[in-house]
Design an enzyme around this catalytic site. Structure first.
Site, PDB file in Angstrom:
ATOM      1  CB  CYS A  47      -0.891  -0.039   1.249  1.00  0.00           C
ATOM      2  SG  CYS A  47      -1.876   1.435   1.509  1.00  0.00           S
ATOM      3  CB  SER A  49      -0.028   3.846   4.156  1.00  0.00           C
ATOM      4  OG  SER A  49      -1.200   4.498   3.752  1.00  0.00           O
ATOM      5  CG  HIS A  52       2.997   7.795   2.533  1.00  0.00           C
ATOM      6  ND1 HIS A  52       3.500   8.532   1.485  1.00  0.00           N
ATOM      7  CD2 HIS A  52       1.646   7.777   2.355  1.00  0.00           C
ATOM      8  CE1 HIS A  52       2.501   8.923   0.708  1.00  0.00           C
ATOM      9  NE2 HIS A  52       1.366   8.472   1.217  1.00  0.00           N
ATOM     10  CG  HIS A  68      -1.156  -1.110   6.492  1.00  0.00           C
ATOM     11  ND1 HIS A  68      -0.126  -0.662   5.685  1.00  0.00           N
ATOM     12  CD2 HIS A  68      -2.289  -0.570   5.995  1.00  0.00           C
ATOM     13  CE1 HIS A  68      -0.629   0.108   4.741  1.00  0.00           C
ATOM     14  NE2 HIS A  68      -1.932   0.177   4.890  1.00  0.00           N
ATOM     15  CB  CYS A 175      -5.390  -1.276   3.804  1.00  0.00           C
ATOM     16  SG  CYS A 175      -5.104   0.503   3.651  1.00  0.00           S
TER      17      CYS A 175
END
Length: 375
Positions: A47, A49, A52, A68, A175
Site C-alpha cells: 500500500c 502508506s 510513506h 498493514h 486496507c
C-alpha cells in the site's frame, strides 16, 4: 510439532532506516501474551502508506517491520483470547476496534482510541515488541506488521473471516479496498441516481468507483492525468473519464459544466492539497459532499475560501472508509464471497515475499495498481 508458546524464527522485511530498501532478515517472533494473537501470514498487499514509511512522510519508530494490508491463519493465541482460535483465517486490522472507548461506542466513529496512527509508538498495546533481529527489538507498525512470515497482533486488531475465502485476494479488504469502498457507501453515503467525481484512479480510487456503483450512482466521472488508467476505471464502473491536462480551464469548471452545476459527491484519492480544494469546489454548492480519502500524515496546511462551505457543501474525511473494523471486515469478506464486488481488477502483480523491493519499485513507477506478496 506445535510452535505454540515457543519463539518462532522466520523471515521478515526489516526497514532499518528511511529511504533504504527493505532487508530480508531472520527475525525472532515471541509467543503471544494475554489477549494477543500470533498469525502465519499468507498474503500481504503493498500500500502507498507503507511507502510513506520508507520515504519518511509517515513517521513511525525505526527499525520497523511495516505492512498493514494482509490475510493469514492464526498459529496460536494468548490467554483470554475469545474471538479467534488457532487455524482460523483472519485479517489484521490497522485500525483496531476495542469496543470500549468513546469512539467505538459512538455509532458513527471508527477511529478507535487504541490506534497507533495518531501518535505511533511502534509497539503492542502493552508498550513492548514481539520482534527481535540481530539481538535488537524491532518496532511494530500500526499494530499489524504484515511484512513478516509470522506476526503478533492484539486481539482488538484482528478479525476472523470466512474459512473458504481466498486470502491472496481478500487481503485487500485489510486496507485499500475497504478504504475506498467505504468512503463512498459509508462516509459520503452516495445516493441512487447521483453524479460522482473521483480524483485519482489508483487502487483506492478504483475502489471508490466500485462503491459509487454499488450505491447506485448514475454518473461516475474518473479524473486523472494518466489516461492509461481510464480503461480500468471504466471496467469497474466509471461512466466517463477526464484528464485535466486536456483542458485550458480549471478542471472544477469542466466538471461543474459536465454535471449541470456541480457533482453530488466528490472524492480526493490522491493526497494533494490543490486537488482537495478542487474536489470540494466541483461539488454542488448547496448540498454537495466532498470526501478526503488519501493523505500523507505530514501534509501541509491548506488555504480555502470558507464561502465554499457557507453555501451548503459538506467536507469530510475518514480512516478505513469509516468502517468499524472488527465488525465490518467479516461482512465485507462475506459480500466478496457472495460476488457483490470483485477484487481481481485491483490486483496487477503477484510476487513472492522475498521480492518485496521489486513490488515497491512497481508502485513507485506507477506500473502497478496492487502488488500482492505471497509467503
Amino acid at each position: 510439532m506445535s510452535t505454540a508458546g515457543k519463539v518462532i524464527k522466520c523471515k521478515a522485511a526489516v526497514l532499518w532506516e528511511e529511504k533504504k530498501p527493505f532487508s530480508i532478515e531472520e527475525v525472532e517472533v515471541a509467543p503471544p501474551k494475554a489477549h494477543e494473537v500470533r498469525i502465519k501470514m499468507v498474503a500481504t498487499g503493498i500500500c502507498r502508506s507503507d511507502d510513506h514509511v520508507v520515504s519518511g512522510t509517515l513517521v513511525t519508530p525505526l527499525p520497523v517491520i511495516a505492512g498493514h494490508e494482509a490475510a493469514g491463519i492464526v498459529e496460536s493465541i494468548g490467554e483470554g483470547v475469545t474471538t479467534v482460535r488457532p487455524g482460523d483465517k483472519v485479517i489484521p486490522l490497522f485500525t483496531p476496534q476495542c469496543g470500549k472507548c468513546r469512539v467505538c461506542k459512538h455509532p458513527e466513529g471508527n477511529f478507535c482510541l487504541k490506534n497507533d496512527l495518531s501518535m505511533p509508538r511502534g509497539t503492542m498495546q502493552d508498550g513492548t515488541s514481539r520482534f527481535t533481529c540481530r539481538g535488537k527489538p524491532i518496532h511494530h507498525f500500526l499494530g499489524t506488521s504484515t511484512f513478516s512470515q509470522y506476526t503478533v497482533v492484539d486481539e482488538i486488531s484482528v478479525a476472523k473471516i470466512d474459512a473458504a475465502s481466498p486470502l491472496e485476494k481478500v487481503c485487500l479488504i485489510g486496507c485499500g479496498f475497504s478504504t475506498g469502498y467505504g468512503s463512498a457507501v459509508k462516509v459520503a453515503k452516495v445516493t441512487q441516481g447521483s453524479t460522482c467525481a473521483v480524483f485519482g484512479l489508483g487502487g483506492v480510487g478504483l475502489s471508490v468507483i466500485m462503491g459509487c456503483k454499488a450505491a447506485g450512482a448514475a454518473r461516475i466521472i474518473g479524473v486523472d492525468i494518466n489516461k492509461d488508467k481510464f480503461a480500468k476505471a471504466k471496467e469497474v464502473g466509471a461512466t466517463e473519464c477526464v484528464n485535466p491536462q486536456d483542458y485550458k480551464k480549471p478542471i472544477q469548471e469542466v466538471l461543474t459544466e459536465m454535471s449541470n452545476g456541480g457533482v453530488d459527491f466528490s472524492f480526493e484519492v490522491i493526497g494533494r492539497l490543490d486537488t482537495m480544494v478542487t474536489a470540494l469546489s466541483c461539488c454542488q454548492e448547496a448540498y454537495g459532499v466532498s470526501v478526503i480519502v488519501g493523505v500523507p500524515p505530514d501534509s501541509q496546511n491548506l488555504s480555502m475560501n470558507p464561502m465554499l462551505l457557507l453555501s451548503g457543501r459538506t467536507w469530510k474525511g475518514a480512516i478505513f472508509g469509516g468502517f468499524k473494523s472488527k465488525d465490518s471486515v467479516p461482512k465485507l469478506v462475506a459480500d466478496f464471497m457472495a460476488k457483490k464486488f470483485a477484487l481481481d481488477p485491483l490486483i496487477t502483480h503477484v510476487l513472492p515475499f522475498e521480492k518485496i523491493n521489486e513490488g515497491f519499485d512497481l508502485l513507485r513507477s506507477g506500473e502497478s495498481i496492487r502488488t500482492i506478496l505471497t509467503f
